[in-house]
Write a protein that holds these residues in place. Structure first.
Motif, short mmCIF file in Angstrom:
data_model
loop_
_atom_site.label_atom_id
_atom_site.label_comp_id
_atom_site.label_asym_id
_atom_site.label_seq_id
_atom_site.Cartn_x
_atom_site.Cartn_y
_atom_site.Cartn_z
N ASP A 311 -16.20 -17.76 43.11
CA ASP A 311 -14.83 -17.35 43.42
C ASP A 311 -14.82 -16.64 44.77
N PRO A 312 -14.24 -17.23 45.83
CA PRO A 312 -14.29 -16.61 47.16
C PRO A 312 -13.61 -15.25 47.22
N ASN A 313 -12.64 -15.02 46.34
CA ASN A 313 -11.92 -13.74 46.37
C ASN A 313 -12.77 -12.57 45.88
N LYS A 314 -13.96 -12.89 45.36
CA LYS A 314 -14.88 -11.81 45.00
C LYS A 314 -15.39 -11.09 46.25
N ILE A 315 -15.29 -11.77 47.37
CA ILE A 315 -15.74 -11.16 48.63
C ILE A 315 -14.62 -10.28 49.16
N SER A 316 -14.69 -9.01 48.82
CA SER A 316 -13.77 -7.99 49.31
C SER A 316 -14.48 -6.65 49.22
N PRO A 317 -14.17 -5.72 50.11
CA PRO A 317 -14.81 -4.40 50.02
C PRO A 317 -14.53 -3.73 48.68
N LEU A 318 -15.57 -3.12 48.09
CA LEU A 318 -15.42 -2.43 46.82
C LEU A 318 -14.90 -1.01 47.01
N ILE A 319 -15.06 -0.47 48.20
CA ILE A 319 -14.55 0.87 48.53
C ILE A 319 -13.69 0.76 49.78
N PRO A 320 -12.84 1.75 50.05
CA PRO A 320 -11.96 1.65 51.21
C PRO A 320 -12.71 1.41 52.51
N GLY A 321 -12.23 0.43 53.28
CA GLY A 321 -12.75 0.16 54.61
C GLY A 321 -11.65 0.43 55.62
N GLU A 322 -11.89 1.34 56.55
CA GLU A 322 -10.86 1.77 57.50
C GLU A 322 -11.32 1.43 58.91
N LEU A 323 -10.53 0.60 59.60
CA LEU A 323 -10.91 0.07 60.91
C LEU A 323 -9.91 0.53 61.96
N VAL A 324 -10.40 1.16 63.01
CA VAL A 324 -9.56 1.64 64.11
C VAL A 324 -9.86 0.79 65.34
N ILE A 325 -8.84 0.15 65.89
CA ILE A 325 -9.02 -0.68 67.09
C ILE A 325 -9.01 0.24 68.31
N ASP A 326 -10.17 0.45 68.89
CA ASP A 326 -10.27 1.41 70.01
C ASP A 326 -11.24 0.98 71.10
N HIS A 327 -11.95 -0.14 70.92
CA HIS A 327 -12.97 -0.54 71.88
C HIS A 327 -12.54 -1.71 72.78
N SER A 328 -11.24 -1.98 72.83
CA SER A 328 -10.77 -3.14 73.58
C SER A 328 -10.10 -2.78 74.89
N VAL A 329 -9.56 -1.57 75.00
CA VAL A 329 -8.85 -1.18 76.21
C VAL A 329 -9.82 -0.96 77.37
N GLN A 330 -9.44 -1.45 78.56
CA GLN A 330 -10.24 -1.26 79.76
C GLN A 330 -9.43 -0.54 80.82
N VAL A 331 -10.11 0.12 81.72
CA VAL A 331 -9.43 0.84 82.79
C VAL A 331 -9.16 -0.13 83.95
N ASP A 332 -8.23 -1.05 83.70
CA ASP A 332 -7.82 -1.97 84.78
C ASP A 332 -6.98 -1.23 85.81
N VAL A 333 -6.10 -0.35 85.32
CA VAL A 333 -5.20 0.41 86.19
C VAL A 333 -5.51 1.88 86.02
N ALA A 334 -5.70 2.60 87.12
CA ALA A 334 -5.98 4.03 87.09
C ALA A 334 -5.16 4.73 88.17
N ARG A 335 -5.08 6.05 88.07
CA ARG A 335 -4.38 6.87 89.06
C ARG A 335 -2.94 6.42 89.23
N SER A 336 -2.28 6.16 88.09
CA SER A 336 -0.90 5.69 88.11
C SER A 336 -0.16 6.19 86.88
N GLU A 337 1.12 6.51 87.06
CA GLU A 337 1.96 6.94 85.94
C GLU A 337 2.11 5.82 84.91
N ASP A 338 1.97 4.57 85.37
CA ASP A 338 2.17 3.43 84.48
C ASP A 338 0.85 2.91 83.90
N ALA A 339 -0.22 3.65 84.07
CA ALA A 339 -1.54 3.15 83.68
C ALA A 339 -1.62 2.81 82.20
N VAL A 340 -1.08 3.67 81.35
CA VAL A 340 -1.19 3.43 79.90
C VAL A 340 -0.55 2.10 79.52
#
Length: 1031
Positions: A311-340
């Motif tokens: 049963d493929p649905n058996k493949i699920s985390p048994l305890i809470p898994g919490e994922l924060v997307i934080d490793h994708s942003v790059q500093v393409d624009v800096a020293r600018s009010e619009d950088a974010v």
């Protein structure tokens, strides 16, 4: 009376008397008399005589054992020991009467043994309560039938060893070749009986205690450590007490046994013995760079399970898994009010497919929470929002704990939550680190953590827990504690634990946790003696070893230029930099000649003339800061501010600090892991050309935790870790070639020199500002909407299917190959015979060398693959962002541009020499797969990663290494490992031989039986799949 009958007649009568059930021993006594008559008449017994006698002897309650020993003598006298039927009957008799030594002696003496001999011994041991002896003999059997398996499984259940019986049943199902045995009704009945045993209530239910609320009612119930009334518990480190609570709460005598609990309680004696223990964390923490491959693996595991009939649905985390997307942003624009906003838009353009995949995963799998991009850095969000400190699940209270895919997960240890990166759990040694005194003005948490890192690295703490105690801990703010804990990977420890105290509770209130929750946390931890109240007298906690540090002695410092633990006092920085330029190439050297040392490169930057020298700062980044510190930053420097969470921006704005940071060019560029992970973006082309064309050793200064060469940016060969205020100071100075104590940063409006001491705030000023502007309402308002994301995230459309639809043309998300031809039979140990050396390194190999997270070089195998698949260079993104594609990652392994491979005789770069041809190739092109790694020592996370992938880690014995053994790397190596995994013990010695006649011994760095199983299955993921399907 029969006179002189034939032997057959005697045998018939003896058999008849021996088999009759008379309720007493009368008939058997008559059989013995007949046997004696035979002997008196000079009629020699044959092979049938003794089994008939022994059958009756087995039932003779009075004298059977003694008579059996007499018959044993007769068997030897008449030479029937070579008759397996006679021997088996005697063994059965001895076991029946508890004569184990007689049985084993006979078993060893037998000329011929069949499977019945082995089965009889195993069953006999079990019936006499000798479980270990039975299991040891069972493991030595070269052949087993269904009777063997049923005997051992049933015997274990009857002896109360249900866990071991189920483990053997599991092993039985993975037999292959001639050993295949199918379970029958007896097997299933025994297994069901074992399951019934294990389904019983927790054996520690007697210490389940109610935790009352102050106003009436109860918060819930908890497993009370004090209720055990064991004085050893009061001496345990707080961190070990958390392991103990988990073991008690999960004790089912299967996954967790009473013996496991006892091992933890007896930590003072068991921690030095590589004792394996179970640990079940409360949750799992991920970021996107490591979370995407996790979800890719889960998705492909579902496909594999379906293909294998599960049963493929058996493949699920048994305890809470919490994922924060934080490793994708790059500093393409800096020293600018619009950088974010600009950087977020670039982020979504590059990573739309990845983000869609993660959004799909959050709904396709149970127990998965995804925090959208632009929310903050995973560890800061964990501190401010995700960390519970105490869980309440179904009315049961227990400590929060977390295992993370990011090596800096231990930052949460500063909040009193046990957290670490991936590992197999060995009961650890604990280093007690006593802090006293108070930090002087001008000294930051970064100065403290760099000092602590150096001390712990020198002490040797790989795989150990660090626990901080002493009155000095009470002088540290919680963010300061988290900063120390965050550096765990840099000093090699598993975690750096700060027990919960009043400072922790105040931080929980500050970050918006409600008062009732805080009250519950304190009540629970206090009741379970897990709360550290410095005002009370405590029993002295015992540690494996001790360190101490007076906070008054901490001085301002930085770390670099290539490793986090190479601390340099700020007052020594200028001299140290000049020494680095002169020293031979190494961790502290660049070997620049005297004539080149003062070289100046002149170029034009945006129409302005610029001078660039060795040590010129080109990147200054404040990353994940929780404390900050004024007036012109040099224009060519790429400055950036990437706060740990959006809350930081709120109090920067409210305090007025952000306005001045903007004037200096430290505009907020995004909320994520930027420069520290290599997402620093491109330098201006004129600056990049000046550096690369003139071989300038340019510098970066960042308030991060890793500064390995090639990580921050390919063109910054000197990288220094510093506190956020010092990052600003070096940006103002424009160089690391400065003595801040003697030289000015710049000049004021009136032309007077301005020194660092003139603008550095006092600790009181910082504290007053923090208390005035860092408010609970900020945290509440930000985190109430954290999972709602932003318009770009909300617009992502994802399928509702629980099975992922793989796109064969995708260069981001690719179905991994390692499950496609997988069967239910584990492959077993791979032979390591006549293997060639792929790479030969010196000291200090890091994750950055093995799997660089940063930019993809235009001439690399990964770049070639992407171009072949229609990806332009501007869209390469980073290795970290493409970890969901195994084709990119396998080409990115050892792709670090600063890799030093001894096979290349001094040449630096991601290449090697193909042996035996001698051709120089990229590592990817030369590699045919890796079976083993031999090292002097491993960082904890490196060893765990190898085991997880089914690669054998080996360590030279003390005093040995490639140099002392005169290994060149051109040899062929054979590692002498048994073919059967059951014949291998964790951490045993193994012999290694080369085709040149050299022999040496290594330690097998597999710490637990579970890790041996991973290797046997070809890695952790195949192991998990086979186990899930068999359930």
């Amino acid at each position: 009376m029969i006179n002189n009958p034939e032997i057959r007649a005697y045998n018939v009568m003896i058999r008849a008397y021996g088999c009759l059930e008379g309720g007493d021993d009368t008939y058997y006594f008559k059989a013995l008399m007949l046997y004696k008559q035979m002997l008196n008449n000079d009629i020699a017994p044959n092979s049938l005589t003794f089994p008939f006698l022994l059958k009756g002897c087995n039932r003779w309650q009075c004298g059977g054992a003694t008579t059996g020993q007499v018959i044993h003598g007769q068997v030897l006298k008449f030479g029937f020991l070579n008759d397996v039927f006679v021997g088996n009957s005697l063994i059965s008799l001895f076991m029946n009467f508890g004569l184990l030594s007689n049985a084993r002696k006979l078993f060893d003496e037998m000329f011929v043994r069949d499977i019945v001999s082995w089965n009889t011994m195993v069953v006999g041991y079990l019936r006499n309560g000798e479980v270990d002896m039975a299991l040891n003999l069972f493991r030595k059997m070269s052949r087993r039938n269904i009777i063997t398996w049923n005997s051992i499984i049933t015997g274990l259940v009857q002896a109360g060893h249900a866990k071991e019986s189920l483990e053997l049943f599991h092993e039985m199902q993975f037999l292959s070749g001639d050993d295949v045995v199918k379970p029958d009704k007896i097997t299933i009945a025994s297994v069901l009986s074992a399951c019934s045993q294990l389904a019983s209530e927790n054996v520690f239910k007697g210490i389940l205690t109610s935790l009352p609320k102050p106003g009436g009612g109860e918060y819930g119930r908890f497993y009370s450590l004090p209720a055990l009334n064991d004085p050893r518990i009061e001496r345990l480190p707080y961190s070990i007490s958390i392991l103990l609570e988990s073991a008690i709460r999960n004790c089912d005598n299967f996954k967790v046994t009473q013996k496991d609990v006892e091992n933890i309680i007896d930590w003072e004696n068991t921690s030095e013995n590589q004792t394996e223990i179970p640990f079940m964390p409360a949750r799992v923490l991920l970021q996107d760079a490591t979370g995407v491959p996790v979800l890719v693996d889960l998705a492909s595991m579902r496909d594999a399970v379906k293909k294998l009939g599960g049963d493929p649905n058996k493949i699920s985390p048994l305890i809470p898994g919490e994922l924060v997307i934080d490793h994708s942003v790059q500093v393409d624009v800096a020293r600018s009010e619009d950088a974010v906003q600009a950087n977020i838009e670039f982020e979504f353009q590059r990573n739309k497919e990845r983000f869609g995949f993660l959004k799909w995963g959050s709904s396709a799998f149970d127990n998965v929470l995804v925090v959208p991009p632009g929310s903050g850095i995973v560890h800061q969000v964990n501190l401010e929002y995700l960390g519970r400190v105490v869980f309440n699940t179904g009315g049961i209270l227990y400590p929060d704990s977390v295992v993370g895919t990011d090596s800096h997960t231990p930052m949460i240890d500063g909040l009193g939550i046990a957290g670490w990166g991936p590992m197999s759990m060995i009961l650890p040694c604990v280093v007690g680190f006593k802090l006293f005194g108070k930090l002087n003005d001008g000294v930051t948490a970064t100065d403290l953590v760099l000092t602590v890192t150096q001390m712990l690295r020198k002490h040797g703490v790989v795989g150990k827990f660090i626990e901080f105690y002493g009155e000095g801990v009470g002088e540290l703010s919680l963010p300061d504690r988290a900063t120390i804990a965050n550096m765990c990977p840099e000093y090699g420890a598993t975690m750096a634990f700060f027990p919960v105290d009043d400072v922790t509770l105040e931080y929980l209130r500050l970050t918006g946790r409600c008062e009732e929750t805080v009250s519950m946390i304190k009540s629970y931890l206090y009741a379970n003696r897990l709360f550290n109240d410095y005002k009370e007298v405590h029993h002295e906690r015992v540690y494996t070893s001790y360190l101490q540090l007076d906070l008054v002695d901490i001085e301002p410092c930085v770390s670099g230029p290539k490793r986090p633990h190479d601390r340099v006092r700020l007052k020594d920085m200028k001299a140290d930099w000049h020494a680095c330029l002169h020293n031979k190439v190494g961790f502290k050297g660049y070997e620049i000649s005297k004539g080149e040392k003062d070289k100046v490169v002149k170029f034009s930057f945006q129409g302005h003339p610029i001078d660039l020298k060795h040590g010129s700062v080109v990147i200054a980044a404040i990353t994940s800061c929780t404390n900050t510190s004024n007036p012109s930053v040099k224009p060519w420097i790429k400055t950036s501010l990437a706060p740990g969470s959006r809350v930081v921006t709120e109090y920067f704005i409210q305090s007025g600090l952000q306005k001045y940071l903007n004037k200096l060019g430290f505009h907020t560029v995004g909320y994520g892991c930027t420069t520290c992970i290599g997402n620093s973006g491109e330098l201006d082309k004129s600056v990049a050309s000046a550096i690369s064309e003139n071989d300038i050793i340019a510098a970066s200064v960042l308030s991060g935790n890793r500064n390995f060469e090639g990580r921050v940016h390919p063109l910054t060969r000197a990288n220094y870790l510093a506190s956020p205020p010092l990052v600003v100071a070096y940006a103002l100075a424009g160089t690391v070639d400065i003595d801040f104590y003697e030289e000015p940063i710049g000049k004021g409006k009136n032309g007077i020199n301005v020194y660092l001491k003139d603008i550095w705030p006092s600790n009181e000023e910082v504290l007053e500002t923090r208390q005035a502007y860092v408010l609970p309402e900020m945290f509440k308002s930000i985190y109430e909407a954290i999972t709602k994301g932003n318009p770009m995230w909300d617009k992502l459309s994802v399928p509702s299917s629980t099975l992922y639809s793989w796109d064969p043309n995708s260069t981001y998300i690719h179905e991994p190959p390692y499950f496609k031809n997988m069967t239910m039979e584990q492959p077993g140990l791979r032979k390591i015979k006549d293997c060639y050396c792929l790479l030969m390194f010196g000291d200090g190999i890091t994750t950055d060398h093995i799997s660089p997270p940063g930019s993809i070089h235009k001439d690399s195998p990964a770049a070639k693959y992407l171009i072949e698949h229609g990806v332009d260079h501007k869209d390469f993104n980073s290795y970290g962002s493409r970890r969901g594609n195994d084709q990119v990652m396998v080409r990115g392994t050892f792709a670090n541009i600063r890799l030093t491979n001894k096979l290349l005789n001094g040449e630096v770069g991601p290449k090697t020499v193909h042996i035996p041809t001698g051709e120089k190739l990229t590592v990817y092109d030369a590699a045919m797969g890796v079976k083993a790694v031999i090292a002097k020592s491993f960082e904890r996370i490196h060893r765990s990663n190898l085991v997880g992938m089914g690669i054998v880690p080996l360590c030279f014995k003390p005093g040995d290494d490639a140099e002392t053994l005169q290994l060149t790397g051109h040899e062929r190596f054979t590692v002498d490992l048994p073919e059967n995994i059951n014949d291998i013990e964790p951490s045993q010695n193994v012999n290694v031989a080369t085709d040149t006649g050299k022999y040496f011994t290594c330690k097998l760095c597999l710490d637990t039986k579970v890790e041996l199983a991973y290797i046997d299955h070809g890695g952790i993921l195949p192991y998990v799949i086979r186990n899930l399907i068999k359930r």
